[in-house]
Design a protein around this motif. Structure first.
Motif, PDB file in Angstrom:
ATOM      1  N   ILE A   1      -6.190   7.817  -6.126  1.00  0.00           N
ATOM      2  CA  ILE A   1      -5.517   7.395  -5.301  1.00  0.00           C
ATOM      3  C   ILE A   1      -6.769   6.426  -4.605  1.00  0.00           C
ATOM      4  N   GLU A   2      -7.159   5.815  -4.042  1.00  0.00           N
ATOM      5  CA  GLU A   2      -7.929   4.582  -3.405  1.00  0.00           C
ATOM      6  C   GLU A   2      -8.698   5.369  -1.916  1.00  0.00           C
ATOM      7  N   PHE A   3      -7.511   5.890  -1.124  1.00  0.00           N
ATOM      8  CA  PHE A   3      -8.050   6.310  -0.035  1.00  0.00           C
ATOM      9  C   PHE A   3      -7.673   7.503   0.856  1.00  0.00           C
ATOM     10  N   THR A   4      -8.043   8.479   1.615  1.00  0.00           N
ATOM     11  CA  THR A   4      -7.900   8.813   2.529  1.00  0.00           C
ATOM     12  C   THR A   4      -7.328   9.006   3.540  1.00  0.00           C
ATOM     13  N   ALA A   5      -6.248   9.033   4.534  1.00  0.00           N
ATOM     14  CA  ALA A   5      -6.536   8.402   6.345  1.00  0.00           C
ATOM     15  C   ALA A   5      -5.454   8.854   6.849  1.00  0.00           C
TER      16      ALA A   5
ATOM     17  N   ALA B   1      -3.569   2.835  -2.935  1.00  0.00           N
ATOM     18  CA  ALA B   1      -3.223   4.104  -2.579  1.00  0.00           C
ATOM     19  C   ALA B   1      -3.779   5.272  -1.425  1.00  0.00           C
ATOM     20  N   ALA B   2      -3.181   5.531  -1.230  1.00  0.00           N
ATOM     21  CA  ALA B   2      -3.723   6.789  -0.534  1.00  0.00           C
ATOM     22  C   ALA B   2      -2.553   7.889   0.338  1.00  0.00           C
ATOM     23  N   MET B   3      -3.458   9.253   0.734  1.00  0.00           N
ATOM     24  CA  MET B   3      -2.482   9.691   1.435  1.00  0.00           C
ATOM     25  C   MET B   3      -3.487  10.264   2.205  1.00  0.00           C
ATOM     26  N   ALA B   4      -2.075  11.168   2.865  1.00  0.00           N
ATOM     27  CA  ALA B   4      -2.738  11.892   4.178  1.00  0.00           C
ATOM     28  C   ALA B   4      -2.957  13.025   3.832  1.00  0.00           C
ATOM     29  N   PRO B   5      -4.315  13.335   5.098  1.00  0.00           N
ATOM     30  CA  PRO B   5      -4.469  14.787   4.603  1.00  0.00           C
ATOM     31  C   PRO B   5      -3.839  15.675   4.512  1.00  0.00           C
ATOM     32  N   GLY B   6      -3.270  17.289   3.712  1.00  0.00           N
ATOM     33  CA  GLY B   6      -2.064  17.923   3.820  1.00  0.00           C
ATOM     34  C   GLY B   6      -1.462  17.515   3.103  1.00  0.00           C
ATOM     35  N   THR B   7      -1.632  16.297   2.144  1.00  0.00           N
ATOM     36  CA  THR B   7       0.161  16.447   1.072  1.00  0.00           C
ATOM     37  C   THR B   7      -0.432  16.270  -0.427  1.00  0.00           C
ATOM     38  N   ASN B   8       0.347  15.692  -0.322  1.00  0.00           N
ATOM     39  CA  ASN B   8       0.601  16.443  -2.219  1.00  0.00           C
ATOM     40  C   ASN B   8       1.225  15.629  -2.889  1.00  0.00           C
TER      41      ASN B   8
ATOM     42  N   VAL C   1       0.930  -1.038  -0.072  1.00  0.00           N
ATOM     43  CA  VAL C   1      -0.451   0.114  -0.157  1.00  0.00           C
ATOM     44  C   VAL C   1       0.940   0.934  -0.145  1.00  0.00           C
ATOM     45  N   GLY C   2       1.025   2.376  -0.718  1.00  0.00           N
ATOM     46  CA  GLY C   2       1.046   3.061  -0.686  1.00  0.00           C
ATOM     47  C   GLY C   2       0.497   4.536  -0.324  1.00  0.00           C
ATOM     48  N   TYR C   3       0.978   5.366   0.901  1.00  0.00           N
ATOM     49  CA  TYR C   3       1.140   5.835   1.656  1.00  0.00           C
ATOM     50  C   TYR C   3       1.712   6.947   1.617  1.00  0.00           C
TER      51      TYR C   3
ATOM     52  N   ALA D   1      -6.964  13.831  -5.537  1.00  0.00           N
ATOM     53  CA  ALA D   1      -6.611  13.291  -6.002  1.00  0.00           C
ATOM     54  C   ALA D   1      -7.710  11.088  -5.670  1.00  0.00           C
ATOM     55  N   LEU D   2      -7.943  11.698  -4.725  1.00  0.00           N
ATOM     56  CA  LEU D   2      -8.984  10.629  -4.894  1.00  0.00           C
ATOM     57  C   LEU D   2     -10.289  11.073  -5.239  1.00  0.00           C
TER      58      LEU D   2
END
Length: 464
Positions: A212-216, A118-125, A94-96, A206-207
């Motif tokens: 990406i599939e998720f934000t976490a 694929a996922a990203m945390a809030p405040g990322t790009n 899982v890419g995060y 991105a979501l």
């Protein structure tokens, strides 16, 4: 009584078996989520770290691997190595992009597209995946000089000729990232835009764009969201994830990966090369010193190993070696011109050495300037020593013997033996001297000293 003893023995054996089995059963019931973190520029050390981490996850039968990204990009060769390992991994990856404020730019975008989820945390790009041209533009061919209208002699556009290599690299990068997007079912059109136009996206964008599939918020939140998802692994095998209660464990880089990260820094590699070459030069100038030769050899080998891991311009490397050779010649045979030529060749070669424009892999001009200044200082020291040697008193040959004090060892009429400068000499003179008397060397003829009475009683001779 015997029956009671047998029962106690059996109870002891059963208790031992229970306690020996329980840890294994508990370990099997706890699902494992391993975390690999890439912080900073992507290079050979990052590729080695990811490869070892995925191998560790496969050996421990981990449920999932979280590849946390916070990178400005890096070397395309190392990026492709990481992507190859991710695609071949038997454990889902899982890419995060995390933590908040992090980004997965350039090479990080490709890696994120290659992961199973694929996922990203809030405040990322993410984004800005345009490949940076490696090295300078190809030199024009003789006879293809453009005219005032921007056309070459054969009617072609000079700008088209200049951009041909850039177009080839860009098209290859577009095809690569589109293939990753199609493999994972993500937005291929935006991926192409990220390569061609350096487009970027925030977390929510991105979501919405299916990048990406998720934000976490954190890894625990990520594991709760991906629980129950089905992913396709290498070879077409599918796996349903059970990560809700997985135990998160970080994989730290090995000492080899940490050492590789230091050595493959272009500035460190450059300094290691210079220390190695300096050490060998000093060892050849003073044979038997040992320490300069040993340290120089180790540093030179480490520097060459780093050059083997990094893309370099061999013309620049050859020019730098020519400059060092000229400076070495200048140290043994000062001529000034050779030394200045060596400095120019060295600086030009160092500027051309690394064919890298990736973030975090620039060769600092400060390092080049410091090393060039050290070489210039070496030349100044050599020239200063040469001037002092020419202006100083003669210390060798017959002229160096004139004026020395000597002690008479024995004397018969006009000849005898004297002791001076730690040596016993045959001597002659026009006067008669006594043993132990101090005389002065006036001249030397055919290994015989011509002596005369010293103006002072004190001398510099010694006893035999």
């Amino acid at each position: 009584m015997q029956t009671l003893k047998a029962a106690l023995v059996m109870a002891t054996v059963l208790v031992a078996l229970v306690f020996s089995i329980r840890p294994g059963t508990a370990a099997d019931n706890n699902r494992l989520a391993l975390t690999i973190s890439i912080d900073g520029a992507i290079g050979p050390a990052s590729a080695s770290y990811v490869r070892d981490g995925l191998a560790n996850a496969a050996e421990r039968h981990a449920e999932i691997v979280i590849l946390r990204l916070n990178t400005p990009g890096g070397l395309s060769t190392s990026m492709r190595e990481i992507i190859t390992d991710v695609l071949a991994s038997p454990v889902p990856v899982v890419g995060y992009v995390a933590p908040s404020g992090a980004h997965a730019a350039s090479a990080g975008t490709y890696i994120l597209y290659a992961t199973h989820l694929a996922a990203m945390a809030p405040g990322t790009n993410i984004g800005a995946a345009t490949p940076v041209q490696i090295g300078g533009p190809l030199p024009g061919l003789p006879g293809s000089t453009p005219d005032k209208g921007g056309k070459d002699k054969e009617g072609g556009s000079a700008s088209e000729t200049k951009d041909a290599m850039t177009a080839k690299v860009t098209n290859d990068a577009v095809a690569f990232i589109r293939s990753l997007a199609e493999l994972r079912g993500r937005n291929a059109d935006w991926a192409e835009k990220a390569v061609r136009d350096a487009a970027t996206l925030s977390t929510n964008a991105a979501l919405q764009a299916n990048v990406i599939e998720f934000t976490a918020r954190d890894p625990a939140d990520l594991l709760r969201q991906i629980d129950g998802r089905t992913v396709e692994l290498a070879g077409g095998k599918t796996q349903r994830l059970a990560t809700k209660d997985a135990v998160i464990e970080a994989i730290d880089p090995t000492w080899l990966s940490r050492a590789l990260a230091v050595v493959t820094d272009p500035n460190i590699a450059f300094v290691l090369l210079m220390v190695g070459i300096y050490g060998l030069i000093f060892e050849f100038m003073s044979p038997g010193a040992v320490a300069p030769g040993v340290v120089g050899t180790i540093c030179l080998l480490l520097g060459l190993y780093a050059l083997n891991m990094l893309p370099i311009n061999y013309a620049g490397f050859a020019l730098m070696l020519v400059g060092i050779a000229l400076l070495a010649i200048e140290a043994f045979n000062p001529t000034v011109v050779i030394g200045l030529g060596g400095i120019v060749a060295f600086v030009l070669g160092a500027a051309m050495l690394f064919r890298i424009e990736a973030p975090g892999y620039h060769l600092s001009w400060s390092v080049i300037g410091i090393v060039a200044a050290m070489f210039a200082g070496l030349i100044l020291v050599v020239l200063g020593a040469l001037r002092r040697a020419r202006n100083g008193p003669i210390r060798l040959g017959a002229q160096a013997m004139r004026g020395l004090s000597a002690e008479v060892l024995d004397w018969t009429e006009t000849s005898g033996h004297v002791f001076t400068n730690g040596e016993r000499w045959q001597a002659r003179g026009t006067e008669t001297f006594r043993a132990g008397e101090t005389v002065e060397v006036a001249n030397i003829v055919d290994l015989t000293l011509v002596v005369r009475r010293a103006p002072a009683a004190a001398g510099q001779g010694g006893k035999a």
